[in-house]
Design an enzyme around this catalytic site. Structure first.
Site, PDB file in Angstrom:
ATOM      1  NE  ARG A 197      -9.083 -16.380 -35.743  1.00  0.00           N
ATOM      2  CZ  ARG A 197     -10.326 -16.043 -36.070  1.00  0.00           C
ATOM      3  NH1 ARG A 197     -11.344 -16.378 -35.289  1.00  0.00           N
ATOM      4  NH2 ARG A 197     -10.571 -15.402 -37.189  1.00  0.00           N
ATOM      5  NE  ARG A 238      -3.931  -1.738   2.674  1.00  0.00           N
ATOM      6  CZ  ARG A 238      -5.155  -1.589   2.162  1.00  0.00           C
ATOM      7  NH1 ARG A 238      -5.437  -0.498   1.457  1.00  0.00           N
ATOM      8  NH2 ARG A 238      -6.076  -2.510   2.350  1.00  0.00           N
ATOM      9  NE  ARG A 256       5.176  -1.391  -8.367  1.00  0.00           N
ATOM     10  CZ  ARG A 256       5.449  -1.677  -9.626  1.00  0.00           C
ATOM     11  NH1 ARG A 256       4.970  -2.782 -10.158  1.00  0.00           N
ATOM     12  NH2 ARG A 256       6.174  -0.868 -10.372  1.00  0.00           N
ATOM     13  CG  HIS A 280      10.994  -6.339  -9.083  1.00  0.00           C
ATOM     14  ND1 HIS A 280      11.312  -5.953 -10.356  1.00  0.00           N
ATOM     15  CD2 HIS A 280       9.758  -6.912  -9.159  1.00  0.00           C
ATOM     16  CE1 HIS A 280      10.326  -6.278 -11.174  1.00  0.00           C
ATOM     17  NE2 HIS A 280       9.367  -6.850 -10.488  1.00  0.00           N
ATOM     18  CG  ASP A 282       5.067  -6.070  -8.802  1.00  0.00           C
ATOM     19  OD1 ASP A 282       6.043  -6.595  -9.373  1.00  0.00           O
ATOM     20  OD2 ASP A 282       4.285  -5.294  -9.373  1.00  0.00           O
TER      21      ASP A 282
END
Length: 536
Positions: A266, A46, A65, A134, A108
């Site tokens: 497709r 947060r 995040r 990360h 993350d």
């Protein structure tokens, strides 16, 4: 490999929790995902802004995040469920779906303060040999999240295997095979399939969260939609159409002489795919790599470097860590968020004076001055190891004809190397499409005529230079230094070079004139060269 548990992944008495997301609307998440969300390690997200310092230029870009990760977990579930419902023969079970959703949710966890700024700027300068990624830190934080919150029993309750499935989730997050140390003791590694979480028959599952083959994954889909929403920029890519037409096909990799199951779409969606890659390029060009946002992040990084040795973060067993070493201990790293900015800004510690003054300059909008930008030729690439030498290189490029008595040194410059690309060097190399006539076979996208309209190159480097001195005379001198540096390297001159460095333009014109004289008269060669030496 341990046998899979017999407990069903879906508890019939478990209540799915509904989240109201501004991008995807009402989304339902499995109770185990909610358990993961309600941990200190996930709640930490947060307080980490998705777009770093970009909100100093785009005021609405304050998304974090936390919400992005929930969105990725949701989209991961949407795609894998679509594949299961459309192709029963793929063998996708509830364990696969839950693992893919958890990986999307936790991909993350390893981001530091101000997201990519922490890894790509701060850690590169503070610990250049650490090779911070990360994704790898996300795997470490995921392990810590599970163990420190006692979630092993909940994972077993919902049918997950703590050996096979946890390894699978880690591989999905990192996008790389697990190390041999993490492999189950009875695993039999196949030579042409390095992953341990799932067998080769389910290779397509590794493309959903972090697709290392062509970059088409749900992580990008969410941040395209979310970042564009908060930035106020149009998003031209429709991920819902990709999900609708997605199916798994057997693809023959001619280069590596092997066949794999890959997620394809497709042939008529080729334009939508191009929009996806182009959207990424435009998003970075217009916002993420905005020249003002970049220098603000560079200044925040400079402040963090100044504060690194003076701030202690308590970790495991009461051991304290510097900012740059908090990544080595997940207890300490859980406490490291964007709040470190205000911790420095509001501190009265005299050791933090320099760092505090830099952050105060950002608040007062007293930013380092933009000097200009250039780009290397297509056959020239500035390597990461050369970045730290660029400031001194610019400072040593003393203008040859400058009448200014201002001398600048390396500490007066900030040199930023920016990469603009479509996600990778050649994003279309590993993209495959199928036709309506035969949905079981897929061909490489290069066999379709749309590629005739695409650019020949999909990446470029931009070198931007800023001056820390803010007076007009110093900035003008810095522009002369930069123009001279560009000439020395045979790079394109900055756009306003003719105004700020007319002496350099005069020298260039004179030398070009001398070359013309050489062509017209053989006798003029020695005279022009002699005159040129006098000018220098």
């Amino acid at each position: 490999m341990a046998s899979p548990p017999t407990v069903p992944c879906q508890d019939p008495f478990a209540q799915m929790k509904v989240f109201n997301d501004p991008i995807h609307g009402q989304i339902e998440l499995h109770p185990l995902l909610v358990r993961i969300i309600d941990t200190p390690q996930f709640q930490r997200l947060r307080y980490i802004k998705q777009l770093g310092g970009t909100d100093y230029v785009f005021p609405g870009a304050t998304n974090n995040r936390f919400e992005h990760s929930i969105g990725v977990g949701h989209l991961a579930g949407c795609l894998v469920k679509r594949l299961r419902d459309g192709q029963n023969d793929l063998g996708i079970d509830e364990r696969d779906i839950l693992c893919v959703q958890i990986a999307g949710l936790c991909h993350d966890l390893g981001h530091g303060p101000f997201s990519h700024m922490f890894g790509e700027r701060f850690m590169r300068l503070a610990r250049p040999k650490a090779e911070f990624k990360h994704e790898s830190v996300s795997v470490k934080m995921f392990k810590h999240l599970i163990s420190s919150n006692g979630l092993e029993d909940y994972m077993k309750k919902y049918g997950l295997c703590l050996e096979e499935d946890v390894i699978f989730i880690k591989e999905l997050i990192d996008g790389q095979p697990s190390s041999k140390a993490e492999q189950p003791p009875d695993s039999n590694q196949v030579s042409d399939w390095p992953y341990q979480g799932r067998k080769k028959e389910k290779s397509f599952l590794y493309e959903i969260v972090a697709n290392k083959l062509n970059g088409i994954d749900v992580d990008k889909w969410d941040y395209f939609a979310r970042d564009c929403h908060y930035l106020g920029i149009q998003n031209n890519f429709d991920y819902k159409r990709f999900v609708m037409f997605a199916r798994v096909c057997d693809v023959e990799d001619v280069e590596h002489k092997k066949k794999e199951k890959r997620i394809c779409t497709r042939d008529k969606e080729v334009g939508n795919l191009y929009d996806m890659f182009h959207t990424r390029f435009c998003l970075h060009r217009r916002a993420c790599q905005h020249k003002v946002a970049n220098i603000i992040e560079a200044m925040i990084t400079e402040a963090f470097i100044e504060a690194d040795t003076h701030i202690e973060i308590e970790g495991t067993d009461g051991i304290s860590y510097k900012i740059s070493f908090a990544v080595d201990d997940m207890v300490a790293y859980t406490k490291l968020t964007d709040d470190i900015f205000h911790q420095i800004l509001y501190s009265s510690d005299p050791n933090l004076f320099k760092a505090r003054e830099i952050l105060r300059k950002i608040q007062r909008r007293q930013l380092y001055k933009y000097v200009g930008e250039t780009s290397p030729k297509s056959d020239v690439h500035i390597k990461l190891g050369d970045y730290n030498t660029l400031k001194a290189d610019v400072a040593n490029s003393t203008p040859q004809m400058s009448s200014s008595d201002i001398e600048l040194n390396a500490e007066d410059f900030v040199v930023d190397v920016i990469h603009f690309n479509y996600g990778m060097k050649d994003p279309f190399k590993e993209v495959y499409l199928y036709s309506k006539a035969d949905p079981t076979k897929a061909k490489n996208i290069r066999q379709y005529p749309v590629l005739k309209l695409l650019p020949e190159m999909f990446s470029e480097q931009i070198i931007r230079v800023y001056c820390k001195r803010m007076d007009d005379n110093s900035v003008a001198a810095a522009k002369r230094y930069f123009a001279q540096w560009c000439r020395n390297r045979d790079f394109p001159l900055p756009q306003d070079s003719e105004v700020v460095a007319p002496d350099l333009m005069l020298l260039k014109s004179y030398r070009m004139g001398s070359e013309d004289e050489d062509k017209d008269s053989p006798e003029a060669g020695s005279a022009s060269a002699e005159t040129q030496d006098q000018v220098v």
